[in-house]
Design a protein around this motif. Structure first.
Motif, PDB file in Angstrom:
ATOM      1  N   GLN A  37       0.407  -1.456   0.474  1.00 12.88           N
ATOM      2  CA  GLN A  37       0.214  -0.168   0.177  1.00 12.88           C
ATOM      3  C   GLN A  37       1.080   1.363  -0.014  1.00 12.88           C
ATOM      4  N   ILE A  38       1.730   1.114   0.705  1.00 11.52           N
ATOM      5  CA  ILE A  38       3.142   2.641   0.902  1.00 11.52           C
ATOM      6  C   ILE A  38       3.171   2.530  -0.647  1.00 11.52           C
ATOM      7  N   ASP A  39       3.710   1.274  -0.911  1.00  8.90           N
ATOM      8  CA  ASP A  39       4.921   1.860  -1.975  1.00  8.90           C
ATOM      9  C   ASP A  39       4.020   1.719  -3.245  1.00  8.90           C
ATOM     10  N   LYS A  40       2.611   1.522  -3.147  1.00  7.86           N
ATOM     11  CA  LYS A  40       1.032   2.028  -4.093  1.00  7.86           C
ATOM     12  C   LYS A  40       1.444   3.475  -4.270  1.00  7.86           C
ATOM     13  N   ASP A  41       1.423   4.082  -3.313  1.00 11.72           N
ATOM     14  CA  ASP A  41       1.069   5.509  -3.116  1.00 11.72           C
ATOM     15  C   ASP A  41       2.174   6.514  -3.371  1.00 11.72           C
ATOM     16  N   VAL A  42       3.829   5.587  -3.288  1.00  8.36           N
ATOM     17  CA  VAL A  42       4.818   6.353  -3.772  1.00  8.36           C
ATOM     18  C   VAL A  42       4.815   6.264  -4.792  1.00  8.36           C
ATOM     19  N   GLN A  43       4.416   5.376  -5.752  1.00 13.33           N
ATOM     20  CA  GLN A  43       4.111   5.359  -6.862  1.00 13.33           C
ATOM     21  C   GLN A  43       2.737   6.352  -7.806  1.00 13.33           C
ATOM     22  N   LEU A  44       1.963   6.258  -7.079  1.00 14.41           N
ATOM     23  CA  LEU A  44       0.808   7.314  -7.766  1.00 14.41           C
ATOM     24  C   LEU A  44       1.453   8.740  -7.257  1.00 14.41           C
ATOM     25  N   ARG A  45       2.178   8.955  -6.228  1.00 15.91           N
ATOM     26  CA  ARG A  45       2.748   9.993  -5.778  1.00 15.91           C
ATOM     27  C   ARG A  45       3.766  10.540  -7.271  1.00 15.91           C
ATOM     28  N   LYS A  46       4.824   9.795  -7.665  1.00 16.04           N
ATOM     29  CA  LYS A  46       6.343   9.496  -8.388  1.00 16.04           C
ATOM     30  C   LYS A  46       5.209   9.605 -10.018  1.00 16.04           C
ATOM     31  N   THR A  47       4.384   9.243 -10.019  1.00 13.25           N
ATOM     32  CA  THR A  47       3.830   9.493 -11.380  1.00 13.25           C
ATOM     33  C   THR A  47       2.657  10.057 -11.834  1.00 13.25           C
ATOM     34  N   ASN A  48       2.677  11.979 -10.350  1.00  9.71           N
ATOM     35  CA  ASN A  48       1.624  12.570 -11.032  1.00  9.71           C
ATOM     36  C   ASN A  48      -0.103  11.951 -10.852  1.00  9.71           C
ATOM     37  N   ARG A  49       0.095  10.580 -10.286  1.00 13.24           N
ATOM     38  CA  ARG A  49      -1.786  10.193 -10.408  1.00 13.24           C
ATOM     39  C   ARG A  49      -2.282  11.443  -9.052  1.00 13.24           C
ATOM     40  N   VAL A  50      -1.331  11.134  -7.735  1.00 11.14           N
ATOM     41  CA  VAL A  50      -1.999  12.491  -6.615  1.00 11.14           C
ATOM     42  C   VAL A  50      -0.917  13.155  -6.517  1.00 11.14           C
ATOM     43  N   LYS A  51      -1.301  14.276  -6.097  1.00 12.69           N
ATOM     44  CA  LYS A  51      -0.394  15.382  -5.503  1.00 12.69           C
ATOM     45  C   LYS A  51       0.372  14.659  -4.501  1.00 12.69           C
ATOM     46  N   ASN A  52       0.046  14.777  -3.329  1.00  6.79           N
ATOM     47  CA  ASN A  52      -0.442  14.806  -1.792  1.00  6.79           C
ATOM     48  C   ASN A  52      -0.404  13.387  -1.013  1.00  6.79           C
ATOM     49  N   LEU A  53      -0.228  13.187   0.731  1.00  8.30           N
ATOM     50  CA  LEU A  53      -0.773  11.399   0.612  1.00  8.30           C
ATOM     51  C   LEU A  53       0.228  12.004   2.083  1.00  8.30           C
ATOM     52  N   LYS A  54      -0.963  10.872   3.002  1.00 12.41           N
ATOM     53  CA  LYS A  54      -1.067  11.037   4.215  1.00 12.41           C
ATOM     54  C   LYS A  54      -1.879  10.159   4.642  1.00 12.41           C
ATOM     55  N   TRP A  55      -1.534   9.797   5.859  1.00 17.43           N
ATOM     56  CA  TRP A  55      -2.095   7.848   6.527  1.00 17.43           C
ATOM     57  C   TRP A  55      -2.131   8.508   7.629  1.00 17.43           C
ATOM     58  N   HIS A  56      -3.548   8.312   8.577  1.00 11.41           N
ATOM     59  CA  HIS A  56      -4.050   8.338   9.841  1.00 11.41           C
ATOM     60  C   HIS A  56      -4.114   6.978  10.179  1.00 11.41           C
ATOM     61  N   PHE A  57      -3.703   7.206  11.502  1.00 11.58           N
ATOM     62  CA  PHE A  57      -4.097   6.202  12.997  1.00 11.58           C
ATOM     63  C   PHE A  57      -5.134   6.429  13.715  1.00 11.58           C
ATOM     64  N   PHE A  58      -6.228   5.061  13.890  1.00 10.17           N
ATOM     65  CA  PHE A  58      -7.181   5.225  15.096  1.00 10.17           C
ATOM     66  C   PHE A  58      -7.209   4.466  16.312  1.00 10.17           C
ATOM     67  N   LYS A  59      -7.256   4.514  16.646  1.00 10.95           N
ATOM     68  CA  LYS A  59      -8.186   3.452  17.667  1.00 10.95           C
ATOM     69  C   LYS A  59      -9.118   2.432  17.316  1.00 10.95           C
ATOM     70  N   SER A  60      -8.262   1.578  18.046  1.00  9.40           N
ATOM     71  CA  SER A  60     -10.260   0.901  17.699  1.00  9.40           C
ATOM     72  C   SER A  60     -10.745   0.011  19.089  1.00  9.40           C
ATOM     73  N   GLU A  61     -12.386   0.455  19.370  1.00 13.00           N
ATOM     74  CA  GLU A  61     -13.020  -0.021  20.065  1.00 13.00           C
ATOM     75  C   GLU A  61     -12.987  -1.833  20.557  1.00 13.00           C
ATOM     76  N   SER A  62     -12.725  -2.426  19.503  1.00 12.14           N
ATOM     77  CA  SER A  62     -12.667  -3.949  19.936  1.00 12.14           C
ATOM     78  C   SER A  62     -11.170  -4.113  20.655  1.00 12.14           C
ATOM     79  N   THR A  63     -10.281  -3.666  20.213  1.00 13.60           N
ATOM     80  CA  THR A  63      -9.003  -4.413  21.169  1.00 13.60           C
ATOM     81  C   THR A  63      -8.176  -3.512  22.164  1.00 13.60           C
ATOM     82  N   GLY A  64      -9.178  -1.903  21.895  1.00 12.16           N
ATOM     83  CA  GLY A  64      -8.431  -0.640  22.371  1.00 12.16           C
ATOM     84  C   GLY A  64      -6.594  -0.296  22.133  1.00 12.16           C
TER      85      GLY A  64
END
Length: 245
Positions: free
Chosen positions: A194-221
């Motif tokens: 997934q990360i490598d794909k995102d880098v490729q998308l940015r490299k080939t100008n299919r997207v300009k910016n990238l950002k990853w987000h991490f959230f808490k899980s209710e089931s695991t805490g």
């Protein structure tokens, strides 16, 4: 060949019969045992460290949402098995857009967007889909965006592959692809791709910016990511945010 009036009359009668009854020759019905064997042959099993990643991998490979599959647990972690209809399923030679064992649902009408930012749930999100919905609201996303034929190296298969990339939240105004992870994430082969794909998308100008987000899980805490994963994001120059109160 001489065509007689009698032949023409028979042909006309047959065509009228087909038009009235809708008669179409039927293929021999498949028995129950044969049908079960077919489902097993057309199933796909995916193993990941957590439920959210397993659903995402299934979605990217086959174009199936989590409402169309079932999930079961094992000692090795979440295991998802999807039974795909070869005429309607997505990916791996199947046409994208259908499949699964769920009923076909009408496309819901878009709801008016709220201008106020939603609050982060203290207990975390129940599912990866809930995290994606929240992320789209806070980044003004329009939902999923699919990119086909993204070339990356698969470390498990040890070869270069072309796969689709489905980003969780896409903001067209800033041309930013956002990724959501609910619960604790590790640098698995799937997440590395997934990360490598995102880098490729940015490299080939299919997207300009990238950002990853991490959230808490209710089931695991749990929330966040392993050191190798965070380092990999940093090395690839992808900003990330761990959403804690």
């Amino acid at each position: 060949m001489k065509i007689t009036n009698k032949f023409l009359s028979l042909l006309l009668i047959f065509s009228l019969f087909v038009g009235v009854t809708g008669f179409i020759p039927q293929v021999k019905a498949v028995g129950q045992d044969d049908d079960e064997a077919y489902l097993e042959d057309s199933s796909v099993t995916i193993e990941e460290d957590n439920e959210s990643d397993a659903y995402e991998e299934l979605e990217e490979l086959l174009g199936v949402d989590e409402d169309s599959v079932g999930i079961s647990s094992s000692n090795k972690g979440p295991v998802i098995t999807a039974f795909m209809n070869k005429d309607m399923g997505g990916g791996n030679g199947y046409p994208v857009g259908g499949g699964g064992i769920g009923k076909v649902r009408p496309t819901p009408k878009p709801k008016p967007k709220s201008t106020s930012k939603p609050s982060l749930p203290a207990k975390g999100f129940k599912s990866g889909r809930d995290g994606e919905k929240y992320l789209n609201k806070i980044v003004n996303g329009i939902g999923h965006k699919t990119f086909d034929k993204v070339r990356v190296y698969d470390h498990k298969k040890k070869k270069w592959v072309q796969e689709r990339r489905i980003v969780d939240a896409y903001n067209p105004k800033t041309d930013t692809a956002h990724e959501s992870k609910v619960g604790y994430a590790n640098l698995s082969n799937f997440i590395r791709k997934q990360i490598d794909k995102d880098v490729q998308l940015r490299k080939t100008n299919r997207v300009k910016n990238l950002k990853w987000h991490f959230f808490k899980s209710e089931s695991t805490g749990r929330i966040g990511a392993s050191k190798p994963l965070l380092k990999y994001l940093k090395d690839k120059k992808i900003p990330y945010q761990i959403h804690e109160k």
